[in-house]
Design a protein around this motif. Structure first.
Motif, PDB file in Angstrom:
ATOM      1  N   ILE A 122     -14.041 105.950  25.282  1.00  0.00           N
ATOM      2  CA  ILE A 122     -13.048 104.879  25.141  1.00  0.00           C
ATOM      3  C   ILE A 122     -11.918 105.357  24.240  1.00  0.00           C
ATOM      4  N   SER A 123     -10.685 105.302  24.737  1.00  0.00           N
ATOM      5  CA  SER A 123      -9.542 105.726  23.924  1.00  0.00           C
ATOM      6  C   SER A 123      -8.324 104.901  24.298  1.00  0.00           C
ATOM      7  N   GLU A 124      -7.244 105.100  23.551  1.00  0.00           N
ATOM      8  CA  GLU A 124      -5.988 104.411  23.834  1.00  0.00           C
ATOM      9  C   GLU A 124      -5.007 105.302  24.580  1.00  0.00           C
ATOM     10  N   ASP A 125      -5.490 106.319  25.250  1.00  0.00           N
ATOM     11  CA  ASP A 125      -4.623 107.160  26.066  1.00  0.00           C
ATOM     12  C   ASP A 125      -4.523 106.548  27.459  1.00  0.00           C
ATOM     13  N   TYR A 126      -3.389 105.951  27.757  1.00  0.00           N
ATOM     14  CA  TYR A 126      -3.198 105.262  29.028  1.00  0.00           C
ATOM     15  C   TYR A 126      -2.502 106.137  30.069  1.00  0.00           C
ATOM     16  N   GLY A 127      -2.082 107.319  29.643  1.00  0.00           N
ATOM     17  CA  GLY A 127      -1.276 108.163  30.520  1.00  0.00           C
ATOM     18  C   GLY A 127       0.195 107.837  30.365  1.00  0.00           C
ATOM     19  N   ALA A 128       1.037 108.842  30.525  1.00  0.00           N
ATOM     20  CA  ALA A 128       2.460 108.684  30.227  1.00  0.00           C
ATOM     21  C   ALA A 128       3.137 107.659  31.138  1.00  0.00           C
ATOM     22  N   THR A 129       2.809 107.675  32.421  1.00  0.00           N
ATOM     23  CA  THR A 129       3.494 106.771  33.350  1.00  0.00           C
ATOM     24  C   THR A 129       3.114 105.319  33.098  1.00  0.00           C
ATOM     25  N   ALA A 130       1.817 105.069  32.916  1.00  0.00           N
ATOM     26  CA  ALA A 130       1.374 103.704  32.632  1.00  0.00           C
ATOM     27  C   ALA A 130       1.937 103.208  31.310  1.00  0.00           C
ATOM     28  N   GLN A 131       1.971 104.090  30.312  1.00  0.00           N
ATOM     29  CA  GLN A 131       2.517 103.710  29.009  1.00  0.00           C
ATOM     30  C   GLN A 131       3.990 103.354  29.138  1.00  0.00           C
ATOM     31  N   ALA A 132       4.727 104.128  29.913  1.00  0.00           N
ATOM     32  CA  ALA A 132       6.158 103.858  30.094  1.00  0.00           C
ATOM     33  C   ALA A 132       6.367 102.513  30.782  1.00  0.00           C
ATOM     34  N   GLU A 133       5.533 102.191  31.749  1.00  0.00           N
ATOM     35  CA  GLU A 133       5.647 100.893  32.421  1.00  0.00           C
ATOM     36  C   GLU A 133       5.389  99.754  31.439  1.00  0.00           C
ATOM     37  N   ALA A 134       4.418  99.940  30.546  1.00  0.00           N
ATOM     38  CA  ALA A 134       4.118  98.909  29.551  1.00  0.00           C
ATOM     39  C   ALA A 134       5.219  98.789  28.518  1.00  0.00           C
ATOM     40  N   ASP A 135       5.849  99.898  28.195  1.00  0.00           N
ATOM     41  CA  ASP A 135       6.907  99.886  27.180  1.00  0.00           C
ATOM     42  C   ASP A 135       8.187  99.235  27.680  1.00  0.00           C
ATOM     43  N   HIS A 136       8.371  99.207  29.001  1.00  0.00           N
ATOM     44  CA  HIS A 136       9.617  98.677  29.567  1.00  0.00           C
ATOM     45  C   HIS A 136       9.303  97.693  30.703  1.00  0.00           C
ATOM     46  N   PRO A 137       8.613  96.602  30.394  1.00  0.00           N
ATOM     47  CA  PRO A 137       8.236  95.667  31.462  1.00  0.00           C
ATOM     48  C   PRO A 137       9.432  94.850  31.927  1.00  0.00           C
ATOM     49  N   VAL A 138       9.393  94.448  33.186  1.00  0.00           N
ATOM     50  CA  VAL A 138      10.425  93.598  33.770  1.00  0.00           C
ATOM     51  C   VAL A 138       9.742  92.384  34.385  1.00  0.00           C
ATOM     52  N   ASP A 139      10.230  91.207  34.083  1.00  0.00           N
ATOM     53  CA  ASP A 139       9.664  89.979  34.637  1.00  0.00           C
ATOM     54  C   ASP A 139      10.034  89.896  36.118  1.00  0.00           C
ATOM     55  N   ARG A 140       9.046  90.062  36.984  1.00  0.00           N
ATOM     56  CA  ARG A 140       9.289  90.070  38.428  1.00  0.00           C
ATOM     57  C   ARG A 140       9.576  88.672  38.985  1.00  0.00           C
ATOM     58  N   PHE A 141       9.335  87.626  38.189  1.00  0.00           N
ATOM     59  CA  PHE A 141       9.478  86.253  38.680  1.00  0.00           C
ATOM     60  C   PHE A 141      10.441  85.436  37.822  1.00  0.00           C
ATOM     61  N   VAL A 142      11.383  86.101  37.200  1.00  0.00           N
ATOM     62  CA  VAL A 142      12.264  85.418  36.261  1.00  0.00           C
ATOM     63  C   VAL A 142      13.012  84.264  36.927  1.00  0.00           C
ATOM     64  N   ALA A 143      13.318  84.384  38.214  1.00  0.00           N
ATOM     65  CA  ALA A 143      14.087  83.337  38.899  1.00  0.00           C
ATOM     66  C   ALA A 143      13.226  82.144  39.304  1.00  0.00           C
ATOM     67  N   ASP A 144      11.911  82.293  39.203  1.00  0.00           N
ATOM     68  CA  ASP A 144      11.004  81.241  39.682  1.00  0.00           C
ATOM     69  C   ASP A 144      10.476  80.346  38.561  1.00  0.00           C
ATOM     70  N   ARG A 145      10.951  80.520  37.366  1.00  0.00           N
ATOM     71  CA  ARG A 145      10.321  79.856  36.225  1.00  0.00           C
ATOM     72  C   ARG A 145      10.979  78.525  35.861  1.00  0.00           C
ATOM     73  N   GLU A 146      10.122  77.588  35.489  1.00  0.00           N
ATOM     74  CA  GLU A 146      10.591  76.335  34.917  1.00  0.00           C
ATOM     75  C   GLU A 146      10.718  76.513  33.406  1.00  0.00           C
ATOM     76  N   ASP A 147      11.796  76.074  32.847  1.00  0.00           N
ATOM     77  CA  ASP A 147      11.993  76.176  31.393  1.00  0.00           C
ATOM     78  C   ASP A 147      11.221  75.050  30.703  1.00  0.00           C
ATOM     79  N   ARG A 148      10.144  75.404  30.002  1.00  0.00           N
ATOM     80  CA  ARG A 148       9.376  74.416  29.240  1.00  0.00           C
ATOM     81  C   ARG A 148       9.377  74.746  27.753  1.00  0.00           C
ATOM     82  N   THR A 149      10.481  75.313  27.299  1.00  0.00           N
ATOM     83  CA  THR A 149      10.610  75.562  25.865  1.00  0.00           C
ATOM     84  C   THR A 149      10.822  74.267  25.085  1.00  0.00           C
ATOM     85  N   ASP A 150      10.942  73.153  25.816  1.00  0.00           N
ATOM     86  CA  ASP A 150      11.035  71.862  25.131  1.00  0.00           C
ATOM     87  C   ASP A 150       9.704  71.437  24.533  1.00  0.00           C
ATOM     88  N   LEU A 151       8.595  71.964  25.055  1.00  0.00           N
ATOM     89  CA  LEU A 151       7.271  71.614  24.542  1.00  0.00           C
ATOM     90  C   LEU A 151       6.906  72.524  23.371  1.00  0.00           C
TER      91      LEU A 151
END
Length: 489
Positions: free
Chosen positions: A21-50
């Motif tokens: 067990i280690s924290e070595d995720y591999g360079a490509t997977a780590q890069a994806e985690a470091d720079h995530p993009v919300d694939r559903f940003v246009a589909d979201r309801e704003d509930r920051t009022d709660l």
């Protein structure tokens, strides 16, 4: 005066290395985690009022859930925000593949090894306070009878306003100063707990055995240096643990019903208790002179036991045998387009919950939650389940079984090591103990010490549920082994 017991130089790298067990995720997977993009940003309801809040151990940074709950007449409206991990991971990409290889976050006393890299699990994906985050929002109306009515689930953006912990919430409830967002949580939690017991659920309340830093520091921080002292202690569940667990149980039961009705998804299952296990629990109650009311289910009997009695510890330990056989069940296609035969209704159920159930509330820490959540989102929207989910479903039970086994091995090995090191200088000393299990043909008796918090085998044939004195005969750190014998025997 209580003697301070600690292991002055413990690190757990050997256990991690042994289990791979280690924290070595591999360079490509780590890069994806470091720079995530919300694939559903246009589909979201704003509930920051709660004004959502989170309730977690104080050191946790991988915050999967945030809650806002209010009384609604004689019932409740539960808004439960779950980290939207699927939105931040490219399906069948490098990070997805790496998370499938791991299956779960694995916890050690000195650190956790996350399912996903920390930049995602403790950063962009975590429902941290004062941060606007993508989530999957469950809104569930609960009636005065404690049963769910209207259930909706969809993508939203939320903002947590406070990071709370279990002990603090329990103290605030006792003092009448709960955060407004969870003022209704105790009443909701107690109602759902009663409903669960009435329908035949079994909820064990054994204290957790924790390895913690000497001086009372919190257990299992995200990172810490080896070489510091450690000790063992008990961590009883707080009232807030129970209340909060009912939120996840409610959501998981709603998710299970949605997927079972649609015939596609991923359920958490448990077969009915073996009648021999129920008989063994009744026999243990009789031998310990503990009354079992004639009309009480096993769950009601266990829930009614006094918390501080040694017999209760023994009976709760025996009660754990009612829950053997937990598994995962994939519903839907076989992965090659064929339609599977529908399982029997009993095969779908989780007997300890006494209903349908699925894991959907901890996607930062458990692999299956991400896929089950996507199935629920698709079904409730009237859309086909995404192909990448359908393809994965048949593979997930095997992955999750292996991940659970690995996490259990890591936990047991860490505790065994700490017990042996903490006790290494005390061979020949006498301790007070409670006998959790009597000896059988295949297993030694098991005793439970509270100071230090040790569970270990004991030679001889001590009676179950009794307080006895035991003498430490073996404490071998290299073998991670501890052994006692009854004093005077």
């Amino acid at each position: 005066m209580q003697r301070k017991l600690s292991a002055p130089d413990l690190d757990f790298d050997a256990v991690r290395n042994e289990l791979g067990i280690s924290e070595d995720y591999g360079a490509t997977a780590q890069a994806e985690a470091d720079h995530p993009v919300d694939r559903f940003v246009a589909d979201r309801e704003d509930r920051t009022d709660l004004p959502f809040v989170t309730i977690d151990p104080p050191t946790s940074m991988d915050l999967d859930q945030a809650v806002h709950i209010v009384a609604d007449g004689d019932g409740f409206v539960v808004n439960y925000a779950i980290a939207d991990v699927a939105a931040l991971i490219e399906p069948e990409g490098a990070l997805d593949a790496e998370s499938r290889r791991r299956g779960t976050t694995v916890y050690f006393p000195d650190c956790s090894v996350p399912l996903h890299p920390r930049s995602l699990s403790e950063g962009a994906g975590s429902l941290l306070p004062d941060q606007t985050r993508p989530c999957v929002l469950w809104t569930i109306r609960v009636g005065a009878d404690g049963e769910p009515g209207d259930v909706s689930v969809g993508r939203a953006t939320v903002r947590s306003v406070a990071k709370l912990d279990y002990a603090g919430v329990s103290a605030d409830a006792a003092a009448g100063r709960l955060h407004p967002s969870i003022e209704a949580l105790p009443a909701f939690g107690e109602l759902r707990h009663r409903v669960a017991l009435d329908r035949g659920a079994v909820e064990l309340d054994l204290p957790d055995q924790e390895v913690v830093r000497d001086g009372g520091g919190e257990s299992r921080p995200a990172r810490s240096a080896p070489g510091a002292g450690w000790t063992l202690r008990l961590a009883p569940h707080t009232p807030a643990d129970l209340w909060n667990s009912q939120l996840s149980l409610l959501t998981g039961m709603c998710a299970g019903q949605i997927m079972a009705d649609a015939g596609i998804g991923l359920l958490r299952t448990l077969p009915p208790a073996d009648p021999r296990a129920v008989a063994a629990l009744r026999a243990a109650a009789t031998s310990l002179d503990v009354d079992w009311p004639a009309d009480a289910t096993p769950g009601q009997f266990l829930a009614g036991l006094p918390r501080d009695e040694p017999a209760t510890l023994a009976l709760m330990s025996v009660g754990a045998t009612l829950m053997r056989g937990a598994d995962y069940l994939a519903l839907g296609s076989s992965g090659d387009g064929d339609v599977r035969e529908a399982p029997s209704p009993d095969r779908l159920r989780h007997a300890a919950i006494a209903g349908l159930y699925a894991h959907v509330t901890a996607p930062l820490r458990r692999l299956g939650d991400r896929f089950a959540t996507e199935a629920c989102l698709a079904v409730t929207a009237g859309n086909p389940v995404p192909d990448w989910v359908s393809r994965a479903l048949p593979t997930l039970p095997k992955i999750l079984r292996a991940a659970d086994s690995l996490a259990s091995s890591a936990d047991r090995a860490s505790i065994d090591l700490t017990e042996a090191v903490v006790l290494a200088g005390r061979v020949g000393e006498t301790f007070d103990a409670v006998v959790l299990h009597a000896a059988t043909e295949h297993r030694a008796a098991q005793v439970f010490l509270t100071d230090p918090a040790v569970i270990a085998p004991c030679d001889g044939d001590p009676a179950q549920g009794r307080r006895i004195s035991v003498v430490l005969t073996v404490a071998d750190p290299s073998a991670r082994k501890v052994l006692f014998v009854p004093a005077g025997g």
